[in-house]
Design an enzyme around this catalytic site. Sequence first.
Site, mmCIF file in Angstrom:
data_model
loop_
_atom_site.group_PDB
_atom_site.id
_atom_site.type_symbol
_atom_site.label_atom_id
_atom_site.label_comp_id
_atom_site.label_asym_id
_atom_site.label_seq_id
_atom_site.Cartn_x
_atom_site.Cartn_y
_atom_site.Cartn_z
ATOM 1 N N HIS A 1 9.993 0.750 -5.832
ATOM 2 C CA HIS A 1 9.135 -0.236 -6.497
ATOM 3 C C HIS A 1 8.651 0.344 -7.828
ATOM 4 C CE1 HIS A 1 6.773 -3.895 -6.638
ATOM 5 N NE2 HIS A 1 5.925 -3.157 -7.335
ATOM 6 N N ALA A 2 8.907 -0.402 -8.909
ATOM 7 C CA ALA A 2 8.654 0.132 -10.256
ATOM 8 C C ALA A 2 7.190 0.505 -10.455
ATOM 9 C CB ALA A 2 9.065 -0.899 -11.293
ATOM 10 N N HIS B 1 7.183 -4.450 -18.848
ATOM 11 C CA HIS B 1 5.935 -4.445 -18.066
ATOM 12 C C HIS B 1 5.445 -3.000 -17.854
ATOM 13 C CE1 HIS B 1 3.175 -5.704 -14.754
ATOM 14 N NE2 HIS B 1 3.445 -4.483 -14.324
ATOM 15 N N GLU B 2 6.335 -2.156 -17.377
ATOM 16 C CA GLU B 2 5.941 -0.768 -17.093
ATOM 17 C C GLU B 2 5.520 -0.042 -18.368
ATOM 18 O OE1 GLU B 2 5.324 0.048 -14.193
ATOM 19 O OE2 GLU B 2 6.330 -1.626 -13.250
ATOM 20 N N HIS C 1 1.998 -0.477 -19.347
ATOM 21 C CA HIS C 1 1.054 0.450 -18.703
ATOM 22 C C HIS C 1 1.008 1.767 -19.480
ATOM 23 C CE1 HIS C 1 0.256 -1.972 -15.196
ATOM 24 N NE2 HIS C 1 1.500 -1.967 -14.774
ATOM 25 N N GLU D 1 -2.148 -5.055 -16.109
ATOM 26 C CA GLU D 1 -0.896 -5.681 -15.684
ATOM 27 C C GLU D 1 -0.353 -6.672 -16.708
ATOM 28 O OE1 GLU D 1 0.735 -4.543 -13.337
ATOM 29 O OE2 GLU D 1 -0.821 -3.319 -12.402
ATOM 30 N N HIS E 1 2.839 -3.845 -2.005
ATOM 31 C CA HIS E 1 1.426 -3.626 -2.307
ATOM 32 C C HIS E 1 0.531 -3.632 -1.077
ATOM 33 C CE1 HIS E 1 3.498 -4.876 -5.896
ATOM 34 N NE2 HIS E 1 2.534 -4.373 -6.633
ATOM 35 N N TYR F 1 -2.529 -9.221 -10.536
ATOM 36 C CA TYR F 1 -1.302 -9.855 -11.034
ATOM 37 C C TYR F 1 -1.515 -11.343 -11.291
ATOM 38 C CZ TYR F 1 0.716 -5.483 -9.434
ATOM 39 O OH TYR F 1 0.983 -4.156 -9.229
HETATM 40 O O1 X8Z Z 1 4.248 -4.457 -8.860
HETATM 41 C C1 X8Z Z 1 4.517 -4.937 -9.932
HETATM 42 C C2 X8Z Z 1 4.962 -4.031 -11.071
HETATM 43 C C3 X8Z Z 1 4.341 -2.694 -11.001
HETATM 44 S S1 X8Z Z 1 2.650 -2.703 -11.319
HETATM 45 C C4 X8Z Z 1 6.459 -3.867 -11.008
HETATM 46 N N1 X8Z Z 1 4.490 -6.284 -10.111
HETATM 47 C C5 X8Z Z 1 4.109 -7.192 -9.039
HETATM 48 C C6 X8Z Z 1 5.147 -7.237 -7.928
HETATM 49 O O2 X8Z Z 1 6.262 -6.747 -8.125
HETATM 50 O O3 X8Z Z 1 4.853 -7.771 -6.854
HETATM 51 C C7 X8Z Z 1 4.781 -6.982 -11.346
HETATM 52 C C8 X8Z Z 1 4.712 -8.431 -10.999
HETATM 53 C C9 X8Z Z 1 4.001 -8.542 -9.692
HETATM 54 ZN ZN ZN Z 2 2.203 -3.195 -13.301
#
Ligand code: X8Z
Ligand code: ZN
Length: 597
Positions: free
Chosen positions: A338-339, A368-369, A372, A396, A496, A506
């Site tokens: 997960h990024a 997106h990354e 940050h 975010e 998450h 988000y």
């Molecule tokens: O978790 C993330 C990023 C890292 S902060 C990749 N996002 C959420 C997800 O993947 O559920 C970005 C969009 C929503």
């Molecule tokens: Zn993020």
Amino acid sequence: MKFRCLLLLLCFSTLMEAQSASKPTLAEAEQFISQAEARLNELNTRAARAGWVQENFITDDTEAIAADANEQSTAAVTELVEQAKRFDGLALPPALARKFLLLKLGLTAPAPKDPKLRREMIEIGTSLDGDYGKGKYCRRPDDCLDITAIERIMSSSRDPKELQEVWTGWHKVGAPMRQRYARFIELSNQGAREMGFKDVGALWRAGYDMTPEQFNAELERLWQQVRPLYLSLHMFVRARLAQHYGANVVPANGPIPADLLGNPWAQEWGNIFPLLGLPESSRGYDLTELLKAKNLDPKGMVRYGENFYKSLGFAPLPPTFWERSLFTKPRDRDVVCHASAWDLDNQDDLRVKMCIQIRDEDFITIHHELGHNFYQRAYKGQPYFFEGGANDGFHEAIGDTIALAVTPEYLQQIGLLDKVPSADADIPLLLKQALDKVAFLPFGLLIDQWRWKVFSGEITPANYNQAWWDLRLKYQGVAPPVARSEADFDPGAKYHVAGNVPYMRYFLARILQFQFYRAMCKEAGYNGPLHRCTFYNSKPAGEKLNKMLAMGQSRPWPDALEALTGQRQMDASAILDYFAPLQKWLDEQNKGQKTGW
Ligand code: X8Z
Ligand code: ZN
């Protein structure tokens, strides 16, 4: 000797008592905070390094090492929060008072004071994160799919049987987490209570410079602003999917099965664009194809991202970023794919960790990354407690704001696209964008509706899964593709939840990014239809952005918002402006159909 020692000890403790009993002074409060900042800065750097290694090489040993480091910094915060109580009631200048508050909010998972319980909580937290990272679904003993492979299949397969199987297979990773998760909640709630919060959810909600009631009202206000747009999109997608798969797979007036939306969690739907009845060529281009045609590798994709930030006037990323980041999924070991973006030393050691695939979705995630990382670097001059986003939704939103400016005009300017498509492509392009941005809104909103209720006890382990699907139905209008029960733990199949990362950020970010984008377009001197704007190369837009970023968390977020947008309220009118032409088009397509589920 003994006697003397005892006496000394007695004297010492009497002195301490005298100090803590006497009214604390402002100078003591200042000294306390500055010592806390130095101590936490060091412990956090250590925990970040251990965490980096653990997520890049998941083994029992790295989990133990990461848990140790995490335990130390958690223990330090717990202790400091306790000591800080001494200053309760002392009149402090606003910046100092803010630091005391941010000290209390510093732990996503507050821990009990009892060291044994703290250790237990931290070990569970680390193991849940690791289990998610190691998660696999084995179709056959020699054919195991990790989350990257699962995502690939769910984005491209159009075979409902295969989708259902893979969806169900991935969701199996949740079940073994259930009991540990329940215990984790119990222990962390104890920690939150010992710090003076009602529960962990209350602590999470305390980070928005307003009361929890005001925050709830804000969320509801924003959701009501965007809900009609979501309902239109849902109605349209359901009708087109029903045409594609048949009414026996997609019910005409019911919820959409969650495995048919191009993503394991049905959170972003852009991958099903080809099923919606518009010719693929109608968009004028396909970003995935452009990236592949250029023969880009993962690093090359990140270079494009960095280049955008540089065009706004930001300094290049340091060489260590390129040496230390993870861009490609290693073949021979488990990593948390997960990024994420990291700032290891609160200085220049910035990194991303991401298993990049050559596709449009990942191009956006890279921006997106990097958002940050550039935010982290912009606020590195702030004192420790102010090194953070104005609120977590801001953090975010930054990279996504930049990614919104990845328009056809921009792609042409950087040589990825030959010809900017005509205005005919606007609706298809907006539809693709809405499938990601608008479809996400209720998902972004509901994850923590679920979690806050779990923390408060309104949702108990006995109805974890039912409550999850009730919310998925209520907000998103999606349903599980196969029957679920309390033997499952579907929230655990979302990173998450397993990784204990708050999620409301988000939802906020989806609203804020359009607000930021509109402001930066204005700053760049643009005044056409919002969705066509790019501020690539605009130094004034970059400067304005940087001003907000450099503030970090030093001021209440409305001040930061004002610095960039001139507004002090979160406002969904920007996202609505952006999608206004699509809303009109959807209304025409949806005529005669029933809304909702
Ligand atoms: O978790 C993330 C990023 C890292 S902060 C990749 N996002 C959420 C997800 O993947 O559920 C970005 C969009 C929503
Ligand atoms: Zn993020």
